[in-house]
Design an enzyme around this catalytic site. Structure first.
Site, PDB file in Angstrom:
ATOM      1  N   SER A 171      57.924  62.417  66.682  1.00 48.94           N
ATOM      2  CA  SER A 171      57.213  62.440  65.765  1.00 48.94           C
ATOM      3  C   SER A 171      56.166  62.860  65.383  1.00 48.94           C
ATOM      4  O   SER A 171      55.657  63.256  64.613  1.00 48.94           O
ATOM      5  CB  SER A 171      56.684  60.993  65.607  1.00 48.94           C
ATOM      6  OG  SER A 171      57.988  60.281  64.792  1.00 48.94           O
ATOM      7  N   LYS A 224      56.054  65.004  62.718  1.00 52.42           N
ATOM      8  CA  LYS A 224      56.313  65.087  61.595  1.00 52.42           C
ATOM      9  C   LYS A 224      54.749  65.446  60.720  1.00 52.42           C
ATOM     10  O   LYS A 224      55.370  66.190  59.250  1.00 52.42           O
ATOM     11  CB  LYS A 224      56.297  63.340  61.313  1.00 52.42           C
ATOM     12  CG  LYS A 224      57.922  62.804  61.956  1.00 52.42           C
ATOM     13  CD  LYS A 224      57.486  61.624  61.507  1.00 52.42           C
ATOM     14  CE  LYS A 224      58.789  60.733  61.770  1.00 52.42           C
ATOM     15  NZ  LYS A 224      58.280  59.597  61.996  1.00 52.42           N
ATOM     16  N   TYR A 245      66.314  67.206  61.075  1.00 45.61           N
ATOM     17  CA  TYR A 245      64.894  66.507  61.272  1.00 45.61           C
ATOM     18  C   TYR A 245      65.451  66.105  63.072  1.00 45.61           C
ATOM     19  O   TYR A 245      63.915  66.280  64.257  1.00 45.61           O
ATOM     20  CB  TYR A 245      65.158  65.534  60.670  1.00 45.61           C
ATOM     21  CG  TYR A 245      64.496  64.175  61.096  1.00 45.61           C
ATOM     22  CD1 TYR A 245      63.050  64.243  61.199  1.00 45.61           C
ATOM     23  CD2 TYR A 245      64.775  62.631  61.599  1.00 45.61           C
ATOM     24  CE1 TYR A 245      61.747  62.759  61.581  1.00 45.61           C
ATOM     25  CE2 TYR A 245      64.380  62.215  62.011  1.00 45.61           C
ATOM     26  CZ  TYR A 245      62.863  62.253  62.099  1.00 45.61           C
ATOM     27  OH  TYR A 245      61.925  61.436  62.811  1.00 45.61           O
ATOM     28  N   TYR A 259      52.051  54.807  63.255  1.00 50.37           N
ATOM     29  CA  TYR A 259      53.060  53.860  62.550  1.00 50.37           C
ATOM     30  C   TYR A 259      52.349  52.513  62.050  1.00 50.37           C
ATOM     31  O   TYR A 259      51.489  52.856  61.225  1.00 50.37           O
ATOM     32  CB  TYR A 259      53.777  53.212  63.401  1.00 50.37           C
ATOM     33  CG  TYR A 259      54.489  54.412  64.732  1.00 50.37           C
ATOM     34  CD1 TYR A 259      55.438  55.387  63.780  1.00 50.37           C
ATOM     35  CD2 TYR A 259      54.182  54.648  65.725  1.00 50.37           C
ATOM     36  CE1 TYR A 259      56.009  56.365  64.443  1.00 50.37           C
ATOM     37  CE2 TYR A 259      54.972  55.036  66.408  1.00 50.37           C
ATOM     38  CZ  TYR A 259      55.678  56.449  66.306  1.00 50.37           C
ATOM     39  OH  TYR A 259      55.880  57.796  66.245  1.00 50.37           O
ATOM     40  N   VAL A 273      57.660  59.200  70.259  1.00 49.00           N
ATOM     41  CA  VAL A 273      57.855  57.654  70.769  1.00 49.00           C
ATOM     42  C   VAL A 273      58.446  58.599  72.473  1.00 49.00           C
ATOM     43  O   VAL A 273      59.045  57.673  72.741  1.00 49.00           O
ATOM     44  CB  VAL A 273      59.683  57.216  70.415  1.00 49.00           C
ATOM     45  CG1 VAL A 273      59.231  55.969  69.366  1.00 49.00           C
ATOM     46  CG2 VAL A 273      60.670  58.582  69.836  1.00 49.00           C
TER      47      VAL A 273
HETATM   48  N1  GLU Z   1      63.102  61.943  66.709  1.00 50.89           N
HETATM   49  C1  GLU Z   1      62.751  60.088  66.867  1.00 50.89           C
HETATM   50  C2  GLU Z   1      63.197  59.586  65.634  1.00 50.89           C
HETATM   51  O1  GLU Z   1      63.335  59.297  64.481  1.00 50.89           O
HETATM   52  C3  GLU Z   1      61.335  60.220  66.319  1.00 50.89           C
HETATM   53  C4  GLU Z   1      60.521  58.894  66.110  1.00 50.89           C
HETATM   54  C5  GLU Z   1      58.682  58.861  66.640  1.00 50.89           C
HETATM   55  O2  GLU Z   1      58.769  59.719  67.199  1.00 50.89           O
HETATM   56  O3  GLU Z   1      58.584  58.411  66.354  1.00 50.89           O
HETATM   57  O4  GLU Z   1      63.642  58.474  65.918  1.00 50.89           O
END
Ligand code: GLU
Length: 465
Positions: free
Chosen positions: A64, A67, A191, A243, A261
């Protein structure tokens, strides 16, 4: 002398190590098998100096954390207005993979939850671009930020793709709501590929340092991300980066951050430092347990909370007076007392620094006020010097205020010399009002010669002048 900073980072690492809380993310097979004993921490200063400790070369998928950077790329490729019309900026309080959209607008709440991130991904290059084109664009941009070529971890990509039902559902939800226009499977696969790019903590600290350094790469000095995008990204990281723990994070750690994650966290404290930590066990909100502990300790012990105001604005202006002793030309008028007043600014000057200068100018060069001893003390000076020799930068409002001061002083007929070897003032002759300009020089001698005539000497209270 050996620097104490790496020793301190080891200490932070070892303080967090006994914390056995959390577990490796189990919904992506490769992450579930991660070696949870690995830990690392890295700081990158905004001049590119890097300090790290622990397993600082171990690679893991960015997840993430991508992002934040892909949001910046989407802004560059689609424009901020288009991005804002598709993705909100409100913290959702929901889990990162919630199937949720903002009421009324149908937009994903923010770019840090999966719905927003998949949308941001779909805006990279163009809404009609292929998966390969977007992947290449993102890989190149992230590699440039890290300062080395990065790669997709195919095993992580395949593992996540195998169980991507939830993200696919988000993709279809976005398509049905009219937020993405491309094939939802293509957007989700892209993604997931972006999340599977491998990095280590040194890469991440450097990438964060670009954000901390107003978009300029600390090593190459290239403007990689426009400053306005950096502000947008850091704002969203502050409110939505951790989050549904964003509020906790802002109050207890207090720098813009993003976690992934795989167990990494990045932090970027504007103007100071880029931070990265890694430890795979995450809590129920998706944040690395030891990573949060390390960031809390760093913030507490190193004073990194962004709300801890510093007092720099109080000492940025220094005034000194010199008396000129005759040079080749006698350019003085009878009443000038042959006094030159030097106003010296230092550091990265923003509104408070420029306000201090403005206040000093108005008080010391204006008419004497009987109630304010010292006011008007240099009203008869034969020359005024602004020294920006030790100024690193002026922000737009500081520059604007100083330009206005200059225009007013020139209008009053003052002789004004600016020492500005790095050209931070950016005095634009074309735009100057009334065709009046200050004399801009590189050093003290040129300033003296201009005011007092070539070869004049200054008897000064200030040894530098
Ligand atoms: N590729 C993970 C997902 O979409 C990233 C989530 C994350 O790092 O919070 O579930």
């Amino acid at each position: 002398m050996k620097s104490p900073i790496p020793d301190y980072l080891h200490h932070v690492l070892e303080t967090a190590r006994p914390n056995e809380g959390g577990a490796a993310a189990d919904y992506i097979e490769t992450l579930a098998n991660a070696d949870t004993s690995k830990m690392a921490i890295c700081l990158s200063m905004v001049d590119g100096n890097v300090y790290s400790a622990g397993d600082d070369k171990i690679e893991f998928s960015i997840q993430s954390i991508s992002k934040a950077f892909v949001y910046a790329i989407a802004i560059e490729d689609a424009g901020l207005d288009q991005v804002l019309s598709k993705i909100g900026v409100e913290p959702s309080g929901d889990r990162f993979n919630q199937l949720s959209l903002e009421r009324n607008t149908n937009r994903p709440m923010n770019p840090m939850i999966n719905a927003g991130a998949i949308t941001a991904h779909s805006l990279v290059v163009s809404p009609t671009a292929t998966l390969d084109q977007r992947t290449e664009r993102i890989l190149n941009a992230l590699s440039r930020l890290a300062g080395r070529q990065l790669h997709v971890d195919e095993e992580v990509y395949q593992a996540e793709l195998k169980d991507a039902d939830r993200n696919m559902a988000i993709g279809y939800m976005l398509k049905a709501a009219g937020i993405i226009t491309c094939d939802p499977q293509e957007a989700v696969r892209g993604y997931i590929r972006q999340c599977a790019i491998n990095v280590n903590v040194q890469d991440l600290a450097m990438m964060s340092a670009v954000l901390a350094n107003a978009g300029v790469h600390p090593v190459s000095n290239e403007q990689i991300i426009p400053q306005t995008s950096v502000r947008q990204v850091l704002s969203v990281m502050t409110t939505c980066g951790m989050y549904d723990a964003a509020g906790d994070w802002v109050s207890s750690v207090g720098f813009p951050a993003k976690s992934g994650v795989a167990g990494a966290i990045i932090g970027a404290l504007p103007g100071q430092v880029g931070i990265a930590t890694f430890s795979p066990k995450i809590d129920e909100r998706g944040n690395s347990v030891r990573g949060v502990a390390m960031c809390q300790q760093l913030s507490r012990e190193m004073g990194l909370h962004m709300m801890d105001a510093s007092h720099v604005a109080r000492s940025t202006v220094q005034t000194s007076v010199s008396t000129l002793v005759e040079g080749e030309h006698k350019t003085h008028n009878g009443s000038c007392k042959r006094e030159v007043v030097v106003f010296k600014l230092r550091g990265a000057v923003r509104f408070p620094g420029a306000e201090r200068l403005t206040r000093a100018l108005a008080r010391e060069l204006g008419q004497p006020d009987p109630l304010d001893e010292g006011s008007g003390s240099h009203a008869d000076a034969c020359g005024i010097v602004f020294s920006f020799r030790d100024v690193f930068s002026l922000n737009f409002i500081a520059r604007r205020l100083i330009h206005e001061n200059i225009a007013r002083l020139l209008k009053e007929g003052k002789v004004l010399v600016i020492i500005d070897p790095s050209e931070v003032l950016e005095w634009d002759k074309a735009k100057a009002k009334d065709g009046r300009h200050p004399k801009v020089v590189d050093n003290e001698k040129e300033a003296r010669d201009y005011i007092g005539g070539t070869g004049c000497q200054a008897v000064s209270q200030d040894p530098e002048w």
